[in-house]
Design a protein around this motif. Structure first.
Motif, PDB file in Angstrom:
ATOM      1  N   CYS A 138       0.787  -1.112  -0.162  1.00 17.83           N
ATOM      2  CA  CYS A 138       0.346   0.028  -0.297  1.00 17.83           C
ATOM      3  C   CYS A 138       0.424   1.423   0.058  1.00 17.83           C
ATOM      4  O   CYS A 138       2.093   0.960   0.604  1.00 17.83           O
ATOM      5  CB  CYS A 138      -0.975  -0.134   1.100  1.00 17.83           C
ATOM      6  N   THR A 139       0.269   2.290  -1.138  1.00 19.64           N
ATOM      7  CA  THR A 139       1.153   3.695  -0.872  1.00 19.64           C
ATOM      8  C   THR A 139       1.632   3.957   0.340  1.00 19.64           C
ATOM      9  O   THR A 139       1.823   4.594   0.373  1.00 19.64           O
ATOM     10  CB  THR A 139       0.646   3.774  -1.734  1.00 19.64           C
ATOM     11  N   TYR A 140       0.425   4.212   0.944  1.00 22.35           N
ATOM     12  CA  TYR A 140       0.153   4.989   2.610  1.00 22.35           C
ATOM     13  C   TYR A 140       0.517   4.142   3.223  1.00 22.35           C
ATOM     14  O   TYR A 140      -0.776   4.496   4.531  1.00 22.35           O
ATOM     15  CB  TYR A 140      -1.066   5.883   2.211  1.00 22.35           C
ATOM     16  N   ALA A 141       0.689   2.949   2.932  1.00 21.87           N
ATOM     17  CA  ALA A 141       1.028   1.731   4.894  1.00 21.87           C
ATOM     18  C   ALA A 141       1.124   2.494   6.346  1.00 21.87           C
ATOM     19  O   ALA A 141       2.105   3.625   6.125  1.00 21.87           O
ATOM     20  CB  ALA A 141       2.195   1.161   4.744  1.00 21.87           C
ATOM     21  N   GLY A 142       0.432   2.480   7.043  1.00 21.24           N
ATOM     22  CA  GLY A 142       0.576   2.719   8.681  1.00 21.24           C
ATOM     23  C   GLY A 142       0.002   4.467   8.422  1.00 21.24           C
ATOM     24  O   GLY A 142      -0.276   4.365  10.009  1.00 21.24           O
ATOM     25  N   GLN A 143      -0.359   4.722   7.561  1.00 22.38           N
ATOM     26  CA  GLN A 143      -1.221   6.395   7.589  1.00 22.38           C
ATOM     27  C   GLN A 143      -2.789   6.084   7.841  1.00 22.38           C
ATOM     28  O   GLN A 143      -3.368   4.866   7.729  1.00 22.38           O
ATOM     29  CB  GLN A 143      -1.290   6.968   6.722  1.00 22.38           C
ATOM     30  N   THR A 165      -9.237   4.537  10.036  1.00 25.69           N
ATOM     31  CA  THR A 165      -9.014   3.480  10.133  1.00 25.69           C
ATOM     32  C   THR A 165      -7.361   3.539   9.607  1.00 25.69           C
ATOM     33  O   THR A 165      -6.776   4.257   9.152  1.00 25.69           O
ATOM     34  CB  THR A 165      -9.163   2.318   9.693  1.00 25.69           C
ATOM     35  N   VAL A 166      -5.792   3.024  10.306  1.00 24.67           N
ATOM     36  CA  VAL A 166      -5.502   2.618   9.550  1.00 24.67           C
ATOM     37  C   VAL A 166      -4.862   2.147   8.672  1.00 24.67           C
ATOM     38  O   VAL A 166      -5.851   0.196   8.407  1.00 24.67           O
ATOM     39  CB  VAL A 166      -3.634   2.286  11.269  1.00 24.67           C
TER      40      VAL A 166
END
Length: 262
Positions: A138-143, A165-166
């Motif tokens: 995922c490009t924005y993993a953890g955001q 959600t994260v």
């Protein structure tokens, strides 16, 4: 029942007829289509093969059917979609219409955009029994997901609060699979159809479990069989051309002939 883990040389309809009903977990194949591929003058019976594949496929089994269309008199034939609709008429689900994209397609320099992909039709006998998909980061993993928490109406018309959600580390990959395509020779024989080993491997890993039986009724140089063996599956390959049968048997036995074709 035919001997397993072997390439059988002969007409695929005749060989399919020797299999019992509902014995195959997965089919991964790329049949000759239109006039784009030639196999030493051999012909085949689409309707017979389609009927037999439906007969031998287990409930929950999957067929991965890789095809494309020729362009004749300025128009694409549409035979790929006609084949897909025929499989549906036989009672199979068109579970997914995937794309096999060629990262290094051959330019033909004609009056249309270059053809860089083929269909990968995924047919299933009911709901697929196995689905172990490829994942992509995922490009924005953890955001956190975009926007502030809001109130929405659910299916019953009631207001419900959707929380942020994260974002996960990865997600299921899209249904366009891209591969480098190459042509190699073994001895004096070069197979005309480009079928990357990774394509066979990825579909076998997605739609079957170790120990399952994988069939390729157009085995060619044995790429599907080789991938099945490496992934711990049983396999059957059918091929009418004795020269390709010999190549496939050597590849499977020695696992050193890296011909990227089937």
């Amino acid at each position: 029942m035919l001997e397993l883990d072997k390439i059988h040389c002969g007409d695929n309809c005749d060989l399919l007829g020797q299999l019992p009903r509902e014995c195959i977990d997965l089919v991964v194949t790329s049949p000759p289509y239109d006039d784009l591929r030639t196999y030493g003058g051999h012909s085949w019976d689409f309707f017979g093969v389609a009927w037999q594949l439906k007969r031998v496929l287990k409930p929950g089994g999957v067929i991965v059917w890789v095809v494309a269309d020729a362009t004749k008199d300025g128009s694409e034939t549409g035979s790929s979609m006609e084949q897909a609709l025929h499989f549906k008429r036989l009672g199979l689900n068109l579970h997914d219409t995937m794309i096999y994209r060629k990262a290094n397609y051959t330019p033909l320099t004609h009056n249309r955009y270059e053809q860089e992909w083929e269909y990968c039709f995924v047919f299933s006998a009911g709901k697929p029994r196995v689905f172990a998909p490829k994942k992509t980061p995922c490009t924005y993993a953890g955001q956190k997901t975009w926007g502030e928490p809001n109130m929405y109406k659910d299916n019953s018309g009631n207001l419900t609060r959707v929380k942020q959600t994260v974002i996960n580390d990865d997600k299921i990959a899209g249904n366009v699979f891209t591969y480098e395509v190459g042509s190699r020779k073994t001895g004096d024989i070069a197979h005309p159809a480009m079928f990357p080993f990774a394509l066979a491997r990825d579909h076998i890993a997605t739609w079957s479990n170790p120990g399952d039986l994988v069939l390729d009724p157009f085995s060619g140089s044995g790429t599907t069989a080789k991938a099945a063996k490496e992934l711990g599956r049983r396999f059957l390959g059918f091929e009418i051309n004795p020269e390709y049968c010999a190549i496939a048997e050597r590849r499977i036995a020695q696992q050193v002939l890296e011909l990227e074709a089937v």
